[in-house]
Scaffold this active site. Structure first.
Site, short mmCIF file in Angstrom:
data_model
loop_
_atom_site.label_atom_id
_atom_site.label_comp_id
_atom_site.label_asym_id
_atom_site.label_seq_id
_atom_site.Cartn_x
_atom_site.Cartn_y
_atom_site.Cartn_z
N LYS A 59 -10.38 1.40 -1.01
CA LYS A 59 -10.34 1.18 0.44
C LYS A 59 -11.50 1.90 1.13
O LYS A 59 -11.75 3.09 0.89
CB LYS A 59 -9.00 1.68 0.99
CG LYS A 59 -8.78 1.40 2.48
CD LYS A 59 -7.39 1.88 2.87
CE LYS A 59 -7.09 1.64 4.34
NZ LYS A 59 -5.76 2.16 4.71
N GLU A 108 0.83 -1.20 0.00
CA GLU A 108 0.00 0.00 0.00
C GLU A 108 0.87 1.25 0.00
O GLU A 108 1.91 1.31 0.67
CB GLU A 108 -0.88 0.00 1.25
CG GLU A 108 -1.78 1.24 1.38
CD GLU A 108 -2.44 1.33 2.74
OE1 GLU A 108 -3.50 1.99 2.82
OE2 GLU A 108 -1.90 0.78 3.73
N CYS A 153 -4.94 -2.96 4.18
CA CYS A 153 -4.45 -2.51 5.47
C CYS A 153 -5.51 -2.48 6.58
O CYS A 153 -5.93 -3.53 7.06
CB CYS A 153 -3.78 -1.15 5.30
SG CYS A 153 -2.53 -0.79 6.56
#
Length: 590
Positions: A225, A135, A258
């Site tokens: 995300k 990321e 994440c």
């Protein structure tokens, strides 16, 4: 068939039967940690020349030579995996890149893209079917790119509508015949259908986005995300996307990013949809005692019994590292936590979940010493309200103890020994702990934690629990845990996720072969519960944490849902500007 000439080192192609390569080099600056693929899988024929019949070590330490190999497939790389193979080959990249003062966003992005392409085109990547990058290590808002929608089946290679970060990776995936997953800053025109939230003045969204390319460079999946961790200037979708893609080797991958790992959606919802293999780009900021990167990666994969390919950004000075490949209940196949920045490809043969008897081939990586790992910045969890009891510093003890946080009770059975004569030395003491209440994740989201734990303290002061000794502080390993058993009840529902959790003083998890984890239904409870038992079965004197750890979701909104207007969230630095050295402004905050 196709003839292809390539430059290589003959010593990589020929070894005596039974000789293994292991990790060819151990220095942190090497490009790759990759096992040699078996010759029967590589499908490479080498001419029967006098040189090839010579003693295998005759070619060692010689300069590379040019020779021709006969490829049995048209593909420009070696044999790809098929649906009938019990394994596939995966590569995950731990990535770091030095920042140059006053470097423009365009120059930074171009340099990082060149590093990405070098890795994709490297000989070390030859064996892989799929490559995953971390990321937040490729581009920024200033160099954001449009990304094709997967339903349009576009290969953006050489299509000028897209920025080089998309075009060139597409071309590389096509040329190398590999699935490639990257994470980037995406721009998109605002509004999109179904989104009534206000747009920014430039008429664009900016997303933290995973992009998956197939072997022809076609964008086959895209995920934006949802659970942001700060990330100023980044938008979310209205609802979390469930992103996945099929491969030609019979594996379907889900993917997320994440901080998503800490939430029900999309990560656990993808598991409930039956997906067994996951790609996880991350820039994780590790935290003791429960949330260091490899520790939570292994626990998540184990509890869900899925394969997890985790690619981590490498900035240890601000707490970011952690890359690995994990195979469900078999634990880590390979994993690394670094104390120095590193750019390196890690490759492993991943057993398919549809082949339960597939061989497990683990590739241990060198561990840093506790003094070395002190260079890795670690946050501290909010453990000050936990219910705790001290582990008595009594030699050759068998302790049976219970610790309760309100109605949540944890039962401990511990066989351990203590070194004598500790009056004038540093050493770790231990707490037995229970907790079942809320916490904040640096103010970006709130969540409930339920845990039963043993964790280390660097002094008798509770404020030093989950704090390590400095690199210059010598200490004794005073306590050896011969066996540990922790047992407690946890709710059995989709809003509770329970996992085994441990880490040693080198900030890597204990191998699963040294533990036992069982979950059985509880009887007689008004709502469904499980009795969870976690055991340490091999002696350890380097233990930092050993715990059953759970997230409860029902009372807390996700990070994305907490910002329904889609307004830009403020970036809160997790460490001081001095410690960050000016780096933070260019990093995601996972």
């Amino acid at each position: 068939m196709q003839w292809r000439c390539r430059r290589t080192n003959l010593s990589r192609l020929y070894r005596p039967q039974g000789e293994t390569t292991g990790n060819p080099r151990s220095d942190d600056n090497q490009l790759s940690s990759v096992p040699d693929r078996p010759a029967t899988e590589a499908k490479v024929a080498v001419a029967n020349t006098p040189a090839s019949r010579a003693h295998p070590y005759a070619a060692m330490n010689k300069p590379p030579v040019l020779f021709c190999i006969l490829l049995l497939l048209v593909a420009p790389s070696i044999q790809i995996s098929t649906p009938g193979d019990p394994h596939y080959w995966a590569g995950v990249v731990e990535f770091s890149s030095d920042r140059v003062n006053d470097e423009t966003a365009e120059t930074s992005t171009a340099n990082r893209l060149a590093q990405y392409l070098s890795i994709i085109n490297s000989p070390e990547a030859d064996a892989t079917d799929v490559l995953a990058f971390p990321e937040g290590t490729l581009n920024r808002v200033a160099t954001a790119s449009f990304v094709p929608h997967p339903k349009d089946a576009i290969a953006p290679c050489n299509i000028l509508e897209y920025e080089p970060v998309v075009r060139d990776i597409s071309c590389a995936a096509r040329n190398r015949k590999k699935y490639v997953v990257i994470n980037l800053t995406e721009k998109a025109r605002c509004p999109e259908a179904g989104d009534v939230r206000p747009c920014s003045a430039d008429g664009l969204y900016h997303f933290n986005t995973n992009v998956a390319f197939d072997r022809e460079g076609v964008v086959v999946s895209r995920y934006r995300k949802f659970n942001l961790f700060g990330e100023a200037g980044i938008n979310t979708t209205v609802y979390p996307e469930m992103a996945s893609f099929e491969t030609d080797f019979g594996v379907k991958f889900g993917h997320f990013i994440c901080f998503d790992l800490m939430f029900n959606e999309p990560a656990l919802e993808l598991v409930r949809l039956g997906i067994t293999d996951f790609i996880f780009p991350t820039m994780w900021f590790s935290e003791l005692p429960f949330l260091t990167a490899a520790q939570i990666q292994q626990g998540w994969a184990f509890s869900n019994n899925v394969n997890l390919l985790a690619a981590g950004a490498s900035f240890p000075g601000v707490g970011s590292t952690g890359t690995g490949i994990y195979s469900g209940r078999h634990g880590e196949l390979t994993t690394v936590m670094n104390h120095e920045p590193q750019t390196k490809l890690y490759v492993a043969q991943v057993p398919k979940m549809t082949f339960p008897n597939a061989a497990i081939n683990k590739i241990p990586q060198p561990k840093g010493t506790p003094a070395q790992m002190a260079k890795l910045y670690l946050k501290r969890d909010q453990i000050d309200k936990y219910a705790t009891k001290d582990l008595p510093m009594t030699s050759n003890a068998l302790l049976q103890e219970s610790v309760c946080y309100e109605s949540h009770c944890c039962n401990f059975t511990i066989n351990y020994s203590v070194k004598p004569n500790l009056q004038n030395t540093n050493y770790y003491r231990y707490k037995l702990a229970a907790y079942d209440a809320g916490r904040t994740f640096d103010g970006f989201a709130d969540g409930q934690i339920t845990t039963c734990a043993i964790f280390a303290c660097s002094s008798a002061n509770y404020s030093d629990c989950s704090r390590r000794f400095a690199a210059t502080e010598a200490y004794d390993e005073a306590v050896t845990f011969n066996t540990i058993t922790i047992q407690a009840k946890f709710a059995n529902n989709d809003e509770t996720f329970v996992l085994p959790n441990n880490v040693d003083t080198s900030i890597v998890p204990i191998d699963v072969s040294e533990t036992e984890y069982t979950v059985v239904p509880s009887v007689g409870d008004p709502t469904p519960h499980n009795i969870v038992t976690y055991k340490l079965t091999r002696a350890h004197s380097d233990l930092y944490t050993f715990a059953i750890w759970a997230r409860k979701f029902e009372h807390y909104a996700s990070a994305g849902a907490a910002n329904p207007a889609g307004l830009f969230s403020a970036l809160v630095l997790i460490v001081s500007a001095a410690a960050m050295g000016g780096l933070a402004k260019n990093l995601w905050q996972c």
